[in-house]
Motif scaffolding. Structure first.
Motif, PDB file in Angstrom:
ATOM      1  N   THR A  66      -2.591  11.192  -2.345  1.00 47.93           N
ATOM      2  CA  THR A  66      -2.255  10.121  -3.271  1.00 47.93           C
ATOM      3  C   THR A  66      -0.754   9.933  -3.301  1.00 47.93           C
ATOM      4  OG1 THR A  66      -2.187  11.650  -5.146  1.00 47.93           O
ATOM      5  CG2 THR A  66      -4.274  10.510  -4.760  1.00 47.93           C
ATOM      6  N   ALA A  67      -0.349   8.743  -3.694  1.00 48.53           N
ATOM      7  CA  ALA A  67       1.069   8.427  -3.813  1.00 48.53           C
ATOM      8  C   ALA A  67       1.603   9.022  -5.112  1.00 48.53           C
ATOM      9  CB  ALA A  67       1.263   6.918  -3.794  1.00 48.53           C
ATOM     10  N   ARG A  68       2.760   9.674  -5.033  1.00 48.97           N
ATOM     11  CA  ARG A  68       3.358  10.296  -6.215  1.00 48.97           C
ATOM     12  C   ARG A  68       4.557   9.530  -6.750  1.00 48.97           C
ATOM     13  NH1 ARG A  68       3.734  16.730  -5.021  1.00 48.97           N
ATOM     14  NH2 ARG A  68       1.697  17.276  -5.873  1.00 48.97           N
ATOM     15  N   THR A  69       5.421   9.068  -5.854  1.00 50.82           N
ATOM     16  CA  THR A  69       6.653   8.416  -6.305  1.00 50.82           C
ATOM     17  C   THR A  69       6.408   6.927  -6.533  1.00 50.82           C
ATOM     18  OG1 THR A  69       7.408   7.922  -4.057  1.00 50.82           O
ATOM     19  CG2 THR A  69       8.066  10.066  -4.993  1.00 50.82           C
ATOM     20  N   ASP A  70       7.319   6.309  -7.277  1.00 48.94           N
ATOM     21  CA  ASP A  70       7.190   4.873  -7.526  1.00 48.94           C
ATOM     22  C   ASP A  70       7.213   4.079  -6.223  1.00 48.94           C
ATOM     23  OD1 ASP A  70       7.008   5.288 -10.240  1.00 48.94           O
ATOM     24  OD2 ASP A  70       9.088   4.732 -10.679  1.00 48.94           O
ATOM     25  N   THR A  71       8.090   4.450  -5.306  1.00 53.14           N
ATOM     26  CA  THR A  71       8.173   3.735  -4.033  1.00 53.14           C
ATOM     27  C   THR A  71       6.859   3.832  -3.276  1.00 53.14           C
ATOM     28  OG1 THR A  71      10.538   4.217  -3.912  1.00 53.14           O
ATOM     29  CG2 THR A  71       9.463   3.526  -1.871  1.00 53.14           C
ATOM     30  N   ALA A  72       6.302   5.013  -3.200  1.00 50.84           N
ATOM     31  CA  ALA A  72       5.030   5.195  -2.498  1.00 50.84           C
ATOM     32  C   ALA A  72       3.915   4.421  -3.193  1.00 50.84           C
ATOM     33  CB  ALA A  72       4.673   6.680  -2.421  1.00 50.84           C
ATOM     34  N   ARG A  73       3.925   4.408  -4.510  1.00 49.86           N
ATOM     35  CA  ARG A  73       2.893   3.674  -5.241  1.00 49.86           C
ATOM     36  C   ARG A  73       3.027   2.173  -5.054  1.00 49.86           C
ATOM     37  NH1 ARG A  73       2.783   7.566 -10.567  1.00 49.86           N
ATOM     38  NH2 ARG A  73       1.404   9.102  -9.604  1.00 49.86           N
ATOM     39  N   VAL A  74       4.257   1.676  -5.050  1.00 52.09           N
ATOM     40  CA  VAL A  74       4.470   0.237  -4.832  1.00 52.09           C
ATOM     41  C   VAL A  74       3.997  -0.155  -3.432  1.00 52.09           C
ATOM     42  CG1 VAL A  74       6.237  -1.557  -4.547  1.00 52.09           C
ATOM     43  CG2 VAL A  74       6.298  -0.057  -6.544  1.00 52.09           C
ATOM     44  N   MET A  75       4.350   0.653  -2.432  1.00 49.68           N
ATOM     45  CA  MET A  75       3.898   0.364  -1.070  1.00 49.68           C
ATOM     46  C   MET A  75       2.376   0.379  -0.992  1.00 49.68           C
ATOM     47  SD  MET A  75       6.673   2.447   1.238  1.00 49.68           S
ATOM     48  CE  MET A  75       5.515   2.583   2.573  1.00 49.68           C
ATOM     49  N   THR A  76       1.758   1.324  -1.660  1.00 49.98           N
ATOM     50  CA  THR A  76       0.300   1.420  -1.656  1.00 49.98           C
ATOM     51  C   THR A  76      -0.318   0.206  -2.348  1.00 49.98           C
ATOM     52  OG1 THR A  76       0.463   3.833  -1.656  1.00 49.98           O
ATOM     53  CG2 THR A  76      -1.662   2.887  -2.284  1.00 49.98           C
ATOM     54  N   MET A  77       0.289  -0.229  -3.447  1.00 47.38           N
ATOM     55  CA  MET A  77      -0.220  -1.418  -4.144  1.00 47.38           C
ATOM     56  C   MET A  77      -0.082  -2.665  -3.276  1.00 47.38           C
ATOM     57  SD  MET A  77       0.848  -0.941  -8.151  1.00 47.38           S
ATOM     58  CE  MET A  77       2.581  -0.615  -7.864  1.00 47.38           C
ATOM     59  N   ILE A  78       1.023  -2.763  -2.544  1.00 47.43           N
ATOM     60  CA  ILE A  78       1.195  -3.904  -1.639  1.00 47.43           C
ATOM     61  C   ILE A  78       0.109  -3.880  -0.574  1.00 47.43           C
ATOM     62  CG2 ILE A  78       2.700  -4.882   0.158  1.00 47.43           C
ATOM     63  CD1 ILE A  78       5.089  -3.978  -1.632  1.00 47.43           C
ATOM     64  N   GLN A  79      -0.181  -2.705  -0.046  1.00 50.81           N
ATOM     65  CA  GLN A  79      -1.242  -2.612   0.965  1.00 50.81           C
ATOM     66  C   GLN A  79      -2.588  -2.968   0.351  1.00 50.81           C
ATOM     67  OE1 GLN A  79      -2.020   1.135   2.934  1.00 50.81           O
ATOM     68  NE2 GLN A  79      -3.555   0.188   4.232  1.00 50.81           N
ATOM     69  N   MET A  80      -2.853  -2.508  -0.875  1.00 53.57           N
ATOM     70  CA  MET A  80      -4.121  -2.836  -1.530  1.00 53.57           C
ATOM     71  C   MET A  80      -4.274  -4.346  -1.706  1.00 53.57           C
ATOM     72  SD  MET A  80      -4.259  -0.067  -4.577  1.00 53.57           S
ATOM     73  CE  MET A  80      -4.429   1.670  -4.302  1.00 53.57           C
ATOM     74  N   ALA A  81      -3.224  -4.986  -2.205  1.00 57.02           N
ATOM     75  CA  ALA A  81      -3.262  -6.443  -2.408  1.00 57.02           C
ATOM     76  C   ALA A  81      -3.431  -7.157  -1.070  1.00 57.02           C
ATOM     77  CB  ALA A  81      -2.002  -6.919  -3.119  1.00 57.02           C
ATOM     78  N   GLY A  82      -2.715  -6.696  -0.051  1.00 57.58           N
ATOM     79  CA  GLY A  82      -2.848  -7.294   1.275  1.00 57.58           C
ATOM     80  C   GLY A  82      -4.244  -7.123   1.841  1.00 57.58           C
ATOM     81  N   GLY A  83      -4.844  -5.956   1.606  1.00 62.00           N
ATOM     82  CA  GLY A  83      -6.207  -5.721   2.073  1.00 62.00           C
ATOM     83  C   GLY A  83      -7.204  -6.644   1.398  1.00 62.00           C
ATOM     84  N   ILE A  84      -7.016  -6.860   0.107  1.00 62.04           N
ATOM     85  CA  ILE A  84      -7.895  -7.773  -0.626  1.00 62.04           C
ATOM     86  C   ILE A  84      -7.725  -9.192  -0.095  1.00 62.04           C
ATOM     87  CG2 ILE A  84      -8.309  -8.860  -2.877  1.00 62.04           C
ATOM     88  CD1 ILE A  84      -7.596  -6.059  -4.105  1.00 62.04           C
ATOM     89  N   LEU A  85      -6.463  -9.596   0.129  1.00 61.14           N
ATOM     90  CA  LEU A  85      -6.218 -10.930   0.681  1.00 61.14           C
ATOM     91  C   LEU A  85      -6.826 -11.069   2.070  1.00 61.14           C
ATOM     92  CD1 LEU A  85      -2.544 -11.633  -0.419  1.00 61.14           C
ATOM     93  CD2 LEU A  85      -4.596 -12.861  -1.130  1.00 61.14           C
TER      94      LEU A  85
END
Length: 177
Positions: free
Chosen positions: A133-152
């Motif tokens: 899992t992502a721990r840092t804010d940067t890692a979490r933001v990148m993961t959220m961007i990937q999640m949103a991109g995957g949904i799109l």
């Protein structure tokens, strides 16, 4: 109008599509493992990620054009999706790998290239095993961007691909008349 032998792809054409799709995927994976990834994770890396996403979008749009113009739009769509999905997953895997190298502890475990690819594919597929899992804010933001991109990609892009296949079929069928 029923599809006839001139509009239906033959086994050879279908096999070539599978071979090309597999070849592109394998080539991209080999490049991922062989490219030197020793750049620091900084503004340049983030810019590279953004430029990579723009390049994947441009590739996707170009692929839609080739689907519409293809004599076998369904098969061309398979090739397009194989390339685009692979590129997106590898782009994020590279970013996760570089982030973990630059900021150890960004994830719950240190990431090798395979771990980063596994994490990126897990996020993309929305399986989310939770072992990494992502721990840092940067890692979490990148993961959220990937999640949103995957949904799109799953929603909007899939609809665009289906529409391109439909337009390509109608275009092909009107030429056959």
């Amino acid at each position: 109008m029923a599809a006839d032998a001139t509009t239906r792809p033959g086994r050879r054409t279908a096999l070539l599509t599978v071979v090309r799709s597999t070849g592109v995927t394998a080539g991209l994976l080999v490049a991922y493992y062989l490219l030197p990834l020793d750049a620091p994770f900084d503004g340049g890396t983030v810019a590279g990620l953004v430029l990579g996403l723009i390049a994947v979008t441009a590739l996707f749009l170009w692929q839609m054009r080739t689907i519409v113009r293809s004599p076998h739009p369904q098969l061309r769509a398979v090739e397009a999706l194989a390339a685009v999905v692979t590129l997106i997953v590898l782009l994020f895997a590279t970013s996760y790998f570089l982030l973990e190298r630059a900021t150890p502890g960004s994830f719950t475990e240190s990431l090798t290239r395979t771990d980063a690819l596994y994490f990126a594919l897990t996020v993309f597929s929305t399986v989310g095993f939770g072992d990494i899992t992502a721990r840092t804010d940067t890692a979490r933001v990148m993961t959220m961007i990937q999640m949103a991109g995957g949904i799109l990609l799953a929603g909007v892009a899939a609809r665009i691909v289906v529409r391109a296949v439909d337009v390509g079929r109608r275009r092909r069928d009107s030429k056959d008349r």
